[in-house]
Design a protein around this motif. Structure first.
Motif, short mmCIF file in Angstrom:
data_model
loop_
_atom_site.label_atom_id
_atom_site.label_comp_id
_atom_site.label_asym_id
_atom_site.label_seq_id
_atom_site.Cartn_x
_atom_site.Cartn_y
_atom_site.Cartn_z
N GLU A 64 -12.52 9.10 -4.32
CA GLU A 64 -12.29 8.12 -5.16
C GLU A 64 -12.31 9.17 -6.98
O GLU A 64 -12.86 9.97 -6.87
CB GLU A 64 -13.16 6.94 -5.47
N THR A 95 -1.79 3.61 3.09
CA THR A 95 -1.14 4.25 3.82
C THR A 95 -0.76 3.89 4.82
O THR A 95 -1.20 3.59 5.71
CB THR A 95 -2.08 5.99 3.07
N LYS A 140 -6.41 9.68 -5.03
CA LYS A 140 -7.16 10.10 -4.34
C LYS A 140 -7.06 11.70 -4.18
O LYS A 140 -6.31 11.49 -4.88
CB LYS A 140 -7.17 9.56 -2.92
N GLN A 190 -11.11 12.60 1.56
CA GLN A 190 -10.79 12.08 0.19
C GLN A 190 -11.46 10.81 -0.52
O GLN A 190 -12.33 10.44 -0.73
CB GLN A 190 -9.21 11.12 1.30
N ASN A 222 -1.08 8.56 -4.47
CA ASN A 222 -2.16 7.79 -4.47
C ASN A 222 -2.76 7.60 -5.35
O ASN A 222 -3.61 6.44 -5.22
CB ASN A 222 -2.31 6.94 -3.03
N TYR A 253 0.50 7.41 6.22
CA TYR A 253 1.01 8.77 6.43
C TYR A 253 0.00 9.73 6.82
O TYR A 253 0.47 10.61 6.96
CB TYR A 253 2.31 9.47 5.67
N ARG A 254 -1.21 9.32 6.65
CA ARG A 254 -2.45 9.84 6.54
C ARG A 254 -2.40 10.47 7.67
O ARG A 254 -2.49 10.06 8.48
CB ARG A 254 -3.66 9.54 5.91
N ASP A 291 -6.66 5.49 7.42
CA ASP A 291 -6.80 5.51 5.59
C ASP A 291 -8.49 4.54 5.99
O ASP A 291 -7.99 3.85 5.98
CB ASP A 291 -5.58 5.53 5.12
N SER A 292 -8.30 4.52 4.72
CA SER A 292 -9.24 3.44 3.74
C SER A 292 -8.25 2.68 2.85
O SER A 292 -9.25 1.84 2.43
CB SER A 292 -10.43 4.38 3.12
N THR A 293 -7.07 2.75 3.43
CA THR A 293 -6.31 2.53 1.91
C THR A 293 -5.38 1.70 2.37
O THR A 293 -4.50 2.74 2.97
CB THR A 293 -6.58 2.84 0.15
#
Lengths: 179, 508
Positions: A55, B303, A33, A53, A31, B305-306, B299-301
């Motif tokens: 950006e 997803t 990241k 993680q 994605n 699966y993290r 997660d922050s976005t």
């Protein structure tokens, strides 16, 4: 005198940690990241990993440099607080304090925190006795005691009496254990 | 007869408990009067500390307009008299009726300057009453921290706030060194901090924090470290589900474990929103029992699966670039696991991946369960890494047996696993890929779960793991201590789709 010399040696030989090596791995993800894993190693060989993680475009090297400084500060604070806990809980070691360490902080740091706790009013009676016992057992000089507790010559005898009595009380309680 | 006596005794106890329950009214905005005994709104107490005057099982009604600030340097000590079977309730309510019928969330209690707020021994449920401590640059702490007895608090729809600038101020749950049954339950609880040095101290208690759309009060400073588990004797078991932690971003960290011996908390985050760039753990593990962190589907976005796992022996992260073709996936995004052992890993103390699962319907037939891995420029031997499989292989009993591909002991010479050129991986930045398949044969005697994990004894060693068995499933991508998450499809094409979660299996 010997006791004082030992303390002096601790005071001068204790050193704060420093980071001697910082590296990172950077894994791009599907994605966009990036999985970043920093590895910091300090002067004592302790390893500090840090994973996050990032950006795309984030300056991971600059962040790693900042982190190295941050780690030095946090491990110092962590050690001070752990040492204080060893003293005021003292549930396992019965006044021997064998787990107190000065890898990242020194006795001056510990005494400052103990003094802060001692006068805070937030401690239980037995915790106050334990702090007094520890401080009194160090055999600090009058000048060290005055500096630590911010007292003058006139106030010093009362302070020493208080610490001495509280330490003795702690010992006497311990001596009656099991009776 | 004995049964009836027990029932009557229970009913009588219930009657006594409820018969004695009363309402205790608190409102510092009421019209001043000479008498304050808390029996009505007109005679309401004016301080939150009058909770201490109630009895076990009582309901303390705190007026929606209550906004109390203690005198300078005054600390509040709240010792709710509730027992394990008759909790003290503290509810923010309307003032229209006695007893109130509506619970709101606007009452406020504050200490000032250096005033501390301490919640002592007791069992107490608080809904809608927020607590703030301190002012100026002093230090002040909110603590749920009495270690002399079991206690339990449930907090709902409120804020715990530090309004001063003292860097040593904390919100503290539990007491270092305490091992009693002490419990916190937080639902929709916000935090407020006055400076970056402040934090939540995760000391020794069990804590469940759920259903919180925003964990931080608007306008709050965001501390550098959210949770501290860095002092000797801090033995926390914390679980967060559905908590929005997005305020913590680049340069901040979820968990500070310090570097000194003694703390040993466990932190599990499920389905939480994170801030972009937030770090997982900072500090250095002092031994194998050092604090641990798990991140499941947080997660922050966007997803689903993290995954992340940290303990003294290593780290495990979800990985979406270096993945096995036809390996674990959610059907859209292939996912593997990157495992990196620490310098503390060893043969008898390896870093262990999270368990991954498969369901077995066949009994009495031997089957070889394989697991695929890939490493950069290193051919793994069976004393570097191995798989461990647990299978229901005892006939007539649910007694599992364990299998592994490991060397027999630490003195045995390691044997290289064969490489497996037949598997295909997307190798990302791997320079010299070494692909291997580790397998053992099991003979299940009962239908049930297989579960497996990869163990790494070699220090500072990275292995990518396809987290599914080579037999049994064609799709799998997220597993954890609660079992396999999300969707797994049986092999064989057109087979039954199975949703696995929390150890349960549901067919659809």
């Amino acid at each position: 005198m010997i006791r004082f010399l030992c303390i002096f040696l601790v005071l001068v030989s204790s050193s704060f940690g420093s980071i001697v090596s910082s590296t990172l791995t950077d894994h791009i993800q599907a994605n966009g990241k990036r999985n970043i894993r920093e590895i910091h190693i300090d002067n004592l060989g302790a390893v500090f990993t840090y994973t996050y993680q990032a950006e795309d475009g984030f300056d991971v090297n600059a962040a790693m440099t900042v982190r190295a400084t941050h780690i030095v500060g946090l491990v110092k604070e962590s050690e001070i607080q752990s040492n204080v806990t060893q003293i005021i809980e003292d549930t396992e070691y019965k006044g021997t304090w064998i787990r107190i360490t000065f890898s990242y902080s020194n006795l001056t740091n510990l005494l400052a925190e103990l003094r802060s706790r001692y006068v805070s009013g937030d401690l239980t009676h037995d915790q106050i006795m334990k702090i007094a016992k520890y401080v009194w057992s160090l055999g600090l000089t009058d000048n060290q005691l005055k500096a630590l507790f911010s007292v003058n010559d006139a106030q010093l005898p009362a302070l020493k009496t208080k610490l001495s009595n509280q330490a003795a009380l702690y010992d006497s309680v311990g001596a009656t254990t099991g009776q | 007869m004995k049964k009836y006596i027990s029932i009557v005794a229970c009913l009588f106890a219930w009657y006594l408990m409820n018969a004695s329950a009363a309402y205790n009214y608190i409102n510092n905005q009421r019209v001043a009067g000479a008498t304050t005994n808390g029996t009505t709104w007109a005679l309401a107490y004016t301080s939150i500390t009058n909770i201490n005057n109630s009895a076990a099982g009582d309901t303390n009604c705190v007026a929606f307009c209550h906004d109390e600030t203690g005198p300078a340097a005054t600390s509040f000590l709240i010792n709710p008299p509730g027992t394990k079977i008759a909790h003290t309730m503290v509810l923010c309510t309307d003032t229209n009726t006695e007893p109130p019928t509506v619970v709101t969330n606007s009452a406020v209690s504050r200490t000032s300057t250096t005033g501390q707020l301490t919640f002592g021994v007791g069992f107490c449920d608080i809904d809608g009453v927020s607590f703030f401590v301190g002012s100026g640059v002093n230090n002040a702490t909110i603590s749920f921290a009495n270690n002399s007895a079991p206690w339990g608090y449930s907090l709902r729809n409120l804020t715990l706030g530090i309004t001063n600038g003292g860097g040593s101020s904390r919100v503290t749950f539990g007491v270092a060194g305490s091992v009693r049954d002490q419990s916190m339950v937080l639902q929709n609880v916000k935090l407020r901090f006055g400076t970056v040095g402040q934090a939540v101290v995760a000391s020794s208690c069990k804590l469940l924090w759920t259903d919180t759309p925003d964990s931080i009060l608007l306008g709050s400073i965001v501390p550098t470290n959210l949770f501290l588990n860095s002092v000797a004797g801090q033995n926390s078991r914390w679980e967060l589900r559905g908590v929005n932690l997005s305020a913590w971003t680049n340069g901040t960290t979820l968990l500070n474990i310090g570097a000194s011996p003694g703390s040993c908390g466990q932190f599990k985050l499920y389905n939480c929103k994170l801030g972009s760039g937030v770090g997982m753990v900072i500090g250095s593990a002092s031994g194998p029992g050092a604090p641990e962190l798990w991140l499941y589907n947080s997660d922050s976005t966007n997803t689903n699966y993290r995954f992340y796992k940290y303990n003294a022996n290593g780290e495990e992260s979800s990985e979406t670039t270096i993945v096995k073709t036809d390996g674990a996936t959610d059907g859209t995004t292939p996912v593997s696991r990157m495992l990196t052992s620490s310098t503390q890993a060893s043969f008898y103390n390896p870093f262990q991946s999270e368990w991954f699962y498969g369901w077995n319907d066949t009994t009495g037939t031997p089957i070889t369960l394989g697991v695929n891995i890939i490493t950069d420029s290193w051919t793994n031997a069976n004393n570097d890494a191995w798989i461990e499989i647990e299978s229901e292989d005892t006939s007539g009993l649910p007694l599992s047996l364990f299998y592994n591909t490991s060397a027999t002991n630490a003195l045995a010479t390691g044997a290289l696993y064969a490489t497996n050129a037949a598997t295909t991986w997307s190798i990302g930045a791997i320079v010299n890929p070494i692909k291997q398949t580790l397998g053992v044969t099991v003979t299940p005697q009962q239908k049930g779960w297989w579960r497996g994990r990869l163990c790494i004894a070699k220090t500072s060693h990275t292995i990518y793991l396809d987290p599914m068995f080579t037999n049994g499933f064609s799709r799998a991508y997220m597993s954890g201590s609660d079992g396999m998450f999300n969707t797994v499809t049986n092999s064989g094409g057109g087979g039954t789709t199975t949703i696995i979660g929390g150890g349960s299996t549901f067919s659809q």
